[in-house]
Structure formats: C-alpha cells, structure tokens
Design a protein around this motif. Structure first.
Motif, PDB file in Angstrom:
ATOM      1  N   MET A   1      88.383  46.260  46.207  1.00 35.43           N
ATOM      2  CA  MET A   1      88.872  45.684  44.961  1.00 35.43           C
ATOM      3  C   MET A   1      89.788  44.506  45.284  1.00 35.43           C
ATOM      4  O   MET A   1      90.806  44.666  45.931  1.00 35.43           O
ATOM      5  N   ALA A   2      89.386  43.302  44.870  1.00 33.44           N
ATOM      6  CA  ALA A   2      90.151  42.098  45.189  1.00 33.44           C
ATOM      7  C   ALA A   2      90.422  41.292  43.923  1.00 33.44           C
ATOM      8  O   ALA A   2      89.681  41.364  42.944  1.00 33.44           O
ATOM      9  N   ILE A   3      91.493  40.516  43.971  1.00 35.06           N
ATOM     10  CA  ILE A   3      91.913  39.683  42.855  1.00 35.06           C
ATOM     11  C   ILE A   3      92.071  38.250  43.347  1.00 35.06           C
ATOM     12  O   ILE A   3      92.772  38.001  44.344  1.00 35.06           O
ATOM     13  N   LEU A   4      91.415  37.311  42.676  1.00 35.28           N
ATOM     14  CA  LEU A   4      91.644  35.889  42.927  1.00 35.28           C
ATOM     15  C   LEU A   4      92.705  35.423  41.944  1.00 35.28           C
ATOM     16  O   LEU A   4      92.477  35.422  40.731  1.00 35.28           O
ATOM     17  N   SER A   5      93.872  35.055  42.460  1.00 38.66           N
ATOM     18  CA  SER A   5      95.007  34.688  41.614  1.00 38.66           C
ATOM     19  C   SER A   5      95.289  33.197  41.754  1.00 38.66           C
ATOM     20  O   SER A   5      95.739  32.729  42.813  1.00 38.66           O
ATOM     21  N   ILE A   6      95.012  32.449  40.698  1.00 41.48           N
ATOM     22  CA  ILE A   6      95.162  30.994  40.697  1.00 41.48           C
ATOM     23  C   ILE A   6      96.394  30.637  39.883  1.00 41.48           C
ATOM     24  O   ILE A   6      96.389  30.698  38.656  1.00 41.48           O
ATOM     25  N   GLN A   7      97.463  30.313  40.555  1.00 39.74           N
ATOM     26  CA  GLN A   7      98.705  29.920  39.881  1.00 39.74           C
ATOM     27  C   GLN A   7      99.645  29.253  40.880  1.00 39.74           C
ATOM     28  O   GLN A   7      99.271  29.031  42.030  1.00 39.74           O
ATOM     29  N   SER A   8     100.827  28.935  40.428  1.00 34.62           N
ATOM     30  CA  SER A   8     101.766  28.180  41.253  1.00 34.62           C
ATOM     31  C   SER A   8     102.282  29.000  42.431  1.00 34.62           C
ATOM     32  O   SER A   8     102.234  30.229  42.433  1.00 34.62           O
ATOM     33  N   GLN A   9     102.777  28.286  43.429  1.00 35.22           N
ATOM     34  CA  GLN A   9     103.408  28.924  44.584  1.00 35.22           C
ATOM     35  C   GLN A   9     104.695  28.172  44.904  1.00 35.22           C
ATOM     36  O   GLN A   9     104.724  26.939  44.866  1.00 35.22           O
ATOM     37  N   VAL A  10     105.758  28.906  45.196  1.00 31.71           N
ATOM     38  CA  VAL A  10     107.005  28.291  45.653  1.00 31.71           C
ATOM     39  C   VAL A  10     107.320  28.812  47.047  1.00 31.71           C
ATOM     40  O   VAL A  10     107.016  29.957  47.387  1.00 31.71           O
TER      41      VAL A  10
ATOM     42  N   ALA B   1     105.415  35.652  43.481  1.00 29.47           N
ATOM     43  CA  ALA B   1     105.752  36.964  42.934  1.00 29.47           C
ATOM     44  C   ALA B   1     104.526  37.858  42.879  1.00 29.47           C
ATOM     45  O   ALA B   1     104.533  39.003  43.349  1.00 29.47           O
ATOM     46  N   ALA B   2     103.441  37.350  42.294  1.00 31.69           N
ATOM     47  CA  ALA B   2     102.271  38.181  42.021  1.00 31.69           C
ATOM     48  C   ALA B   2     101.591  38.683  43.285  1.00 31.69           C
ATOM     49  O   ALA B   2     101.181  39.855  43.360  1.00 31.69           O
ATOM     50  N   ALA B   3     101.452  37.826  44.294  1.00 36.57           N
ATOM     51  CA  ALA B   3     100.712  38.224  45.488  1.00 36.57           C
ATOM     52  C   ALA B   3     101.393  39.387  46.196  1.00 36.57           C
ATOM     53  O   ALA B   3     100.723  40.314  46.676  1.00 36.57           O
ATOM     54  N   PHE B   4     102.723  39.367  46.267  1.00 34.67           N
ATOM     55  CA  PHE B   4     103.425  40.484  46.908  1.00 34.67           C
ATOM     56  C   PHE B   4     103.244  41.765  46.092  1.00 34.67           C
ATOM     57  O   PHE B   4     103.022  42.845  46.662  1.00 34.67           O
ATOM     58  N   ILE B   5     103.332  41.654  44.780  1.00 41.75           N
ATOM     59  CA  ILE B   5     103.176  42.842  43.925  1.00 41.75           C
ATOM     60  C   ILE B   5     101.794  43.451  44.106  1.00 41.75           C
ATOM     61  O   ILE B   5     101.649  44.667  44.293  1.00 41.75           O
TER      62      ILE B   5
ATOM     63  N   GLU C   1      93.809  44.024  47.347  1.00 43.95           N
ATOM     64  CA  GLU C   1      93.529  42.798  48.102  1.00 43.95           C
ATOM     65  C   GLU C   1      93.716  41.615  47.158  1.00 43.95           C
ATOM     66  O   GLU C   1      93.213  41.614  46.033  1.00 43.95           O
ATOM     67  N   VAL C   2      94.438  40.601  47.604  1.00 45.56           N
ATOM     68  CA  VAL C   2      94.699  39.454  46.742  1.00 45.56           C
ATOM     69  C   VAL C   2      94.411  38.162  47.490  1.00 45.56           C
ATOM     70  O   VAL C   2      94.736  38.027  48.669  1.00 45.56           O
ATOM     71  N   TRP C   3      93.773  37.243  46.789  1.00 46.56           N
ATOM     72  CA  TRP C   3      93.514  35.910  47.324  1.00 46.56           C
ATOM     73  C   TRP C   3      94.342  34.925  46.506  1.00 46.56           C
ATOM     74  O   TRP C   3      93.931  34.496  45.422  1.00 46.56           O
ATOM     75  N   PRO C   4      95.527  34.543  46.976  1.00 48.83           N
ATOM     76  CA  PRO C   4      96.395  33.635  46.210  1.00 48.83           C
ATOM     77  C   PRO C   4      95.987  32.173  46.422  1.00 48.83           C
ATOM     78  O   PRO C   4      96.103  31.636  47.521  1.00 48.83           O
ATOM     79  N   LEU C   5      95.495  31.567  45.363  1.00 51.05           N
ATOM     80  CA  LEU C   5      95.089  30.162  45.408  1.00 51.05           C
ATOM     81  C   LEU C   5      96.124  29.343  44.638  1.00 51.05           C
ATOM     82  O   LEU C   5      96.246  29.480  43.428  1.00 51.05           O
ATOM     83  N   PRO C   6      96.906  28.496  45.341  1.00 51.51           N
ATOM     84  CA  PRO C   6      97.986  27.770  44.653  1.00 51.51           C
ATOM     85  C   PRO C   6      97.478  26.563  43.872  1.00 51.51           C
ATOM     86  O   PRO C   6      96.845  25.677  44.424  1.00 51.51           O
ATOM     87  N   SER C   7      97.752  26.557  42.585  1.00 49.25           N
ATOM     88  CA  SER C   7      97.450  25.385  41.761  1.00 49.25           C
ATOM     89  C   SER C   7      98.483  24.286  41.986  1.00 49.25           C
ATOM     90  O   SER C   7      98.181  23.093  41.881  1.00 49.25           O
TER      91      SER C   7
END
Length: 278
Positions: free
Chosen positions: A1-10, A19-23, A30-36
């Motif tokens: 089970m994986a999530i593609l998360s497209i949002q900002s990164q600091v 915040a979201a990727a660590f949570i 499983e998370v794939w953080p894609l920074p917009s």
C-alpha cells in the motif's frame, strides 16, 4: 500500500510533505513524496528561499514511477499545496496512471489555496482546482475559506456549510477548523459529508493556530481511512491524534508542529481511536 503525495516541502519545519511523509511512514505506509515547491522554511516565518519545481521535472518524475511499474501498488494520490497551475496536469496525469494500474485507487484533494480571508495562490490555480482537480477527487478537505471561494457559497453555520460541501463535488468532504454561529465557544467543528450524510465532530480550540495542522490532519485521516474505508473511525483517529499533537506543540512552546518529538503521544492517540468501533 503506497501513497503518492504531491505537495510542498520545507527543509526546516513541519508543513506539507515534510509533515505528511513522516506521518505516513511512522504509521507504516509507503509514501512517495513529490515536492511541488521546495522552500527553506515556511514563508510565514519570513525570509524563506526556494520556489516551485518546474512542471517538466514533476512530469518526468511521475513518468519514472510509471516506468518502474510503481503505480500498480499506489493506493492513493494526494495533492496539497501546489503553488502554481502548472502542477495541475501533473496531478491529473498521476491520478489517471494510478487508477489505470490499481483499480480503486483514491484521489485525495487538499485544496490549499488560502485562509482567513486571503488567497495565497494565483487565481488560475483556484480555477484549475475547481474545474480539474475536484471533479476527479474522491475525498476533499478544504478549510471554510477555501470552501467559500470554491463554491461561491457563504458558510455562516453548519447547515450552510453542509450545503456548500454538497456542491463541492467529491463523495466525501471534510471541513476542518469550522467556527459558525452554532459552534460552541472555545471549540472548533470538523464537519464531514459522506455520500450526502452529514456528521460533525467537535474539538477544543487552541489559543493560536499552527502552520501545517491541516497537512497533518489530512495525512492522519488518510492513513486511518485506507485500510478499512471507514470514514467516521478515520475522522475520530485523525481528530484524536491531531489534538495530541497540537497540545504537545503548544505545551512545549514549539513554533513548528512537534511531529517527531511528540510521536509517542499522537501515535498512541491514533492507535486508541482506530481500535474503537464507530
């Protein structure tokens, strides 16, 4: 089970994907953080550096995921703060790839557009969210101001808020941080409309807001929702974990969400709520 998360990164702070990727990862997903957008820190602190990731780069990264065959295990695509209209075609492409490869994949739209009477993205992105993202969304989590600008409807009380939520489009809409004329003083409402059925959950209001609280709530909700698709249980878990996180942040005097240092508190609250039948 994986999530593609497209949002900002600091680089420093606890907003967006930071915040979201660590949570997600802390809760076993499983998370794939894609920074917009990539910034040194939240712009609200002043003096932040960085900016949007170019559309071509975002699109190439999504294509790379597809070439790897990763979308076959993508349970959800999430979009949060995009910053510019140019990111919208990348999100819609990712949604199409996920649904083609994994029937039942969800699109979770957190339309991060503004707050407290101020739009802080280009108006073209507001329009693109309304016309391209929300019609594809299974779940949306606007705040009251975003709900008003996306629907054109005022939300002075719960009845009006639910009416506007029904107009937004997705089958599951969660309105965070609502204070209306029928809200008890010292509290906030979280309103939920699922398949036309209204529900509200009341939480204690804190003395001041914290940047990233909405990003954390959305991640907590989706993490609780994906395994069983039980919206009320997921809402209870997200609300309980958010309350524990915000209380720890406030009591510790932090100016950023204490997601890492308080992880033992919010994960315990999350686990207790998800174990309760609702």
């Amino acid at each position: 089970m994986a999530i593609l998360s497209i949002q900002s990164q600091v680089l420093n702070g606890s907003v967006g994907n930071t915040a979201a990727a660590f949570i997600y990862a802390r809760l076993g997903l499983e998370v794939w953080p894609l920074p917009s957008v990539i910034l040194s820190h939240h712009p609200g602190h002043g003096g932040s550096e960085g900016g949007p990731v170019k559309q071509a780069r975002l699109a190439a990264l999504v294509t790379g995921l597809a070439a790897r065959g990763a979308f076959a295990r993508c349970e959800a695509v999430v979009s949060g703060y995009l910053g510019a209209e140019a990111a919208v075609p990348v999100v819609t492409d990712a949604i199409a790839r996920a649904r083609a490869s994994h029937p039942g994949a969800l699109y979770f739209c957190d339309p991060v557009l503004g707050d407290s009477g101020r739009i802080y993205v280009p108006h073209a992105l507001v329009d693109a969210t309304r016309t391209h993202l929300l019609p594809r969304a299974d779940i949306a989590t606007p705040n009251p101001f975003e709900l008003e600008i996306l629907t054109g409807l005022p939300v002075p009380d719960r009845a009006h808020a639910f009416r506007a939520m029904a107009q937004l489009g997705p089958g599951l809409v969660i309105l965070t941080g609502f204070t209306g004329t029928d809200t008890t003083p010292g509290t906030l409402d979280i309103l939920m409309l699922e398949a036309g059925n209204p529900y509200h959950h009341t939480v204690e209001a804190l003395p001041r807001p914290f940047s990233g609280a909405g990003d954390a709530f959305s991640a907590l909700f989706l993490a609780a929702y994906l395994p069983h698709r039980n919206a009320r249980r997921a809402l209870a878990a997200a609300a309980a974990a958010s309350a524990a996180l915000l209380a720890a942040t406030a009591s510790g005097g932090h100016d950023e969400l204490a997601i890492v240092p308080a992880q033992h508190l919010w994960t315990a609250a999350f686990a207790a709520a998800t174990a309760t039948e609702t």
